[in-house]
Design a protein around this motif. Sequence first.
Motif, PDB file in Angstrom:
ATOM      1  N   GLY A  51       0.819  -1.199   0.000  1.00 13.91           N
ATOM      2  CA  GLY A  51       0.000   0.000   0.000  1.00 13.91           C
ATOM      3  C   GLY A  51       0.856   1.254   0.000  1.00 13.91           C
ATOM      4  O   GLY A  51       2.091   1.189  -0.028  1.00 13.91           O
ATOM      5  N   ALA A  52       0.196   2.378   0.037  1.00 14.76           N
ATOM      6  CA  ALA A  52       0.883   3.671   0.049  1.00 14.76           C
ATOM      7  C   ALA A  52       1.649   3.847   1.359  1.00 14.76           C
ATOM      8  O   ALA A  52       1.267   3.306   2.395  1.00 14.76           O
ATOM      9  CB  ALA A  52      -0.140   4.789  -0.125  1.00 14.76           C
ATOM     10  N   ASN A  53       2.735   4.595   1.291  1.00 12.95           N
ATOM     11  CA  ASN A  53       3.545   4.899   2.484  1.00 12.95           C
ATOM     12  C   ASN A  53       4.002   3.643   3.216  1.00 12.95           C
ATOM     13  O   ASN A  53       4.008   3.604   4.445  1.00 12.95           O
ATOM     14  CB  ASN A  53       2.771   5.815   3.437  1.00 12.95           C
ATOM     15  N   ALA A  54       4.361   2.632   2.450  1.00  9.76           N
ATOM     16  CA  ALA A  54       4.867   1.363   2.986  1.00  9.76           C
ATOM     17  C   ALA A  54       3.846   0.644   3.860  1.00  9.76           C
ATOM     18  O   ALA A  54       4.206  -0.184   4.694  1.00  9.76           O
ATOM     19  CB  ALA A  54       6.187   1.567   3.734  1.00  9.76           C
ATOM     20  N   SER A  55       2.562   0.929   3.669  1.00  2.55           N
ATOM     21  CA  SER A  55       1.537   0.192   4.407  1.00  2.55           C
ATOM     22  C   SER A  55       1.425  -1.215   3.829  1.00  2.55           C
ATOM     23  O   SER A  55       1.949  -1.500   2.750  1.00  2.55           O
ATOM     24  CB  SER A  55       0.195   0.927   4.370  1.00  2.55           C
ATOM     25  N   LYS A  56       0.720  -2.080   4.539  1.00  2.00           N
ATOM     26  CA  LYS A  56       0.680  -3.486   4.157  1.00  2.00           C
ATOM     27  C   LYS A  56      -0.297  -3.816   3.039  1.00  2.00           C
ATOM     28  O   LYS A  56      -0.079  -4.742   2.275  1.00  2.00           O
ATOM     29  CB  LYS A  56       0.354  -4.342   5.376  1.00  2.00           C
ATOM     30  N   LYS A  57      -1.403  -3.059   2.937  1.00  2.00           N
ATOM     31  CA  LYS A  57      -2.473  -3.455   2.016  1.00  2.00           C
ATOM     32  C   LYS A  57      -3.018  -2.248   1.245  1.00  2.00           C
ATOM     33  O   LYS A  57      -2.885  -1.110   1.664  1.00  2.00           O
ATOM     34  CB  LYS A  57      -3.641  -4.086   2.789  1.00  2.00           C
ATOM     35  N   SER A  58      -3.692  -2.547   0.141  1.00  2.00           N
ATOM     36  CA  SER A  58      -4.406  -1.542  -0.654  1.00  2.00           C
ATOM     37  C   SER A  58      -5.516  -2.257  -1.424  1.00  2.00           C
ATOM     38  O   SER A  58      -5.609  -3.481  -1.404  1.00  2.00           O
ATOM     39  CB  SER A  58      -3.460  -0.822  -1.622  1.00  2.00           C
ATOM     40  N   LEU A  59      -6.344  -1.485  -2.092  1.00  2.00           N
ATOM     41  CA  LEU A  59      -7.439  -2.049  -2.874  1.00  2.00           C
ATOM     42  C   LEU A  59      -7.078  -1.999  -4.351  1.00  2.00           C
ATOM     43  O   LEU A  59      -6.856  -0.923  -4.909  1.00  2.00           O
ATOM     44  CB  LEU A  59      -8.735  -1.265  -2.631  1.00  2.00           C
ATOM     45  N   SER A  60      -7.008  -3.168  -4.985  1.00  2.00           N
ATOM     46  CA  SER A  60      -6.751  -3.269  -6.414  1.00  2.00           C
ATOM     47  C   SER A  60      -8.100  -3.300  -7.144  1.00  2.00           C
ATOM     48  O   SER A  60      -8.985  -4.081  -6.795  1.00  2.00           O
ATOM     49  CB  SER A  60      -5.972  -4.553  -6.723  1.00  2.00           C
ATOM     50  N   ILE A  61      -8.232  -2.430  -8.145  1.00  2.00           N
ATOM     51  CA  ILE A  61      -9.462  -2.326  -8.932  1.00  2.00           C
ATOM     52  C   ILE A  61      -9.100  -2.658 -10.375  1.00  2.00           C
ATOM     53  O   ILE A  61      -8.236  -2.001 -10.962  1.00  2.00           O
ATOM     54  CB  ILE A  61     -10.067  -0.907  -8.827  1.00  2.00           C
ATOM     55  N   THR A  62      -9.731  -3.683 -10.935  1.00  2.00           N
ATOM     56  CA  THR A  62      -9.398  -4.143 -12.275  1.00  2.00           C
ATOM     57  C   THR A  62     -10.665  -4.336 -13.095  1.00  2.00           C
ATOM     58  O   THR A  62     -11.763  -4.471 -12.553  1.00  2.00           O
ATOM     59  CB  THR A  62      -8.644  -5.485 -12.226  1.00  2.00           C
ATOM     60  N   GLY A  63     -10.488  -4.371 -14.395  1.00  2.00           N
ATOM     61  CA  GLY A  63     -11.634  -4.652 -15.240  1.00  2.00           C
ATOM     62  C   GLY A  63     -11.357  -4.417 -16.700  1.00  2.00           C
ATOM     63  O   GLY A  63     -10.228  -4.143 -17.107  1.00  2.00           O
ATOM     64  N   THR A  64     -12.427  -4.512 -17.468  1.00  2.00           N
ATOM     65  CA  THR A  64     -12.389  -4.248 -18.900  1.00  2.00           C
ATOM     66  C   THR A  64     -13.568  -3.350 -19.236  1.00  2.00           C
ATOM     67  O   THR A  64     -14.712  -3.669 -18.904  1.00  2.00           O
ATOM     68  CB  THR A  64     -12.481  -5.558 -19.705  1.00  2.00           C
ATOM     69  N   ILE A  65     -13.264  -2.244 -19.885  1.00  2.00           N
ATOM     70  CA  ILE A  65     -14.296  -1.312 -20.316  1.00  2.00           C
ATOM     71  C   ILE A  65     -14.736  -1.706 -21.726  1.00  2.00           C
ATOM     72  O   ILE A  65     -13.920  -1.816 -22.635  1.00  2.00           O
ATOM     73  CB  ILE A  65     -13.793   0.143 -20.295  1.00  2.00           C
ATOM     74  N   SER A  66     -16.023  -1.929 -21.878  1.00  2.00           N
ATOM     75  CA  SER A  66     -16.614  -2.296 -23.160  1.00  2.00           C
ATOM     76  C   SER A  66     -16.888  -1.039 -23.982  1.00  2.00           C
ATOM     77  O   SER A  66     -17.154   0.031 -23.422  1.00  2.00           O
ATOM     78  CB  SER A  66     -17.928  -3.047 -22.923  1.00  2.00           C
TER      79      SER A  66
END
Length: 173
Positions: A51-66
């Motif tokens: 994560g940011a600032n050497a934090s342990k976790k973050s939210l990954s957002i993925t996809g495909t735009i049609s």
Amino acid sequence: AAPVGAGAATGDVSDFEDGQVTARFGAGWMVSLDRQAGGKSSGAYEVVDGGANASKKSLSITGTISAALPYAWAGAMFSPGAQVFQPTDLSSKKEIRFWAKGDGKTYRLMVFAQSKGMMPLIQEFVAGAEWKEYTIPFSAFSGRDGHDIMAILFAGGPQPGDFKFQIDDVRLR
């Protein structure tokens, strides 16, 4: 608009450090897709390591735009009210702050306000390879003061194709 819940006093929404997609107040996070408008985009999110600032976790957002819609979207949406899309008075907060990194593409921060109906107000940001903090005032969304916010959406699109970015330390200040 409903008043904010007790957990909103600090304005801290999510840092994802517990490994869960949870929020400190409101109805929480959900995937938002353009399918309700006839689109065919796909998307998902998950908590990932780093994560940011050497934090342990973050939210990954993925996809495909049609390419099915000229205004296509897919992403992660936070609802600050007790129920999804419940208008909430966030006027004590002046800005949305978050960290992001990604594939270098332009992404959208979309705010839904009751006074605008279901038409989102949009600001763009570029999620580059390194973590960067973004601060976007509510006033940048057509002069909004935050008094009737229904949702905040971190989205890919409208350009067709695959996307991937991460967010962390989402806060309202």
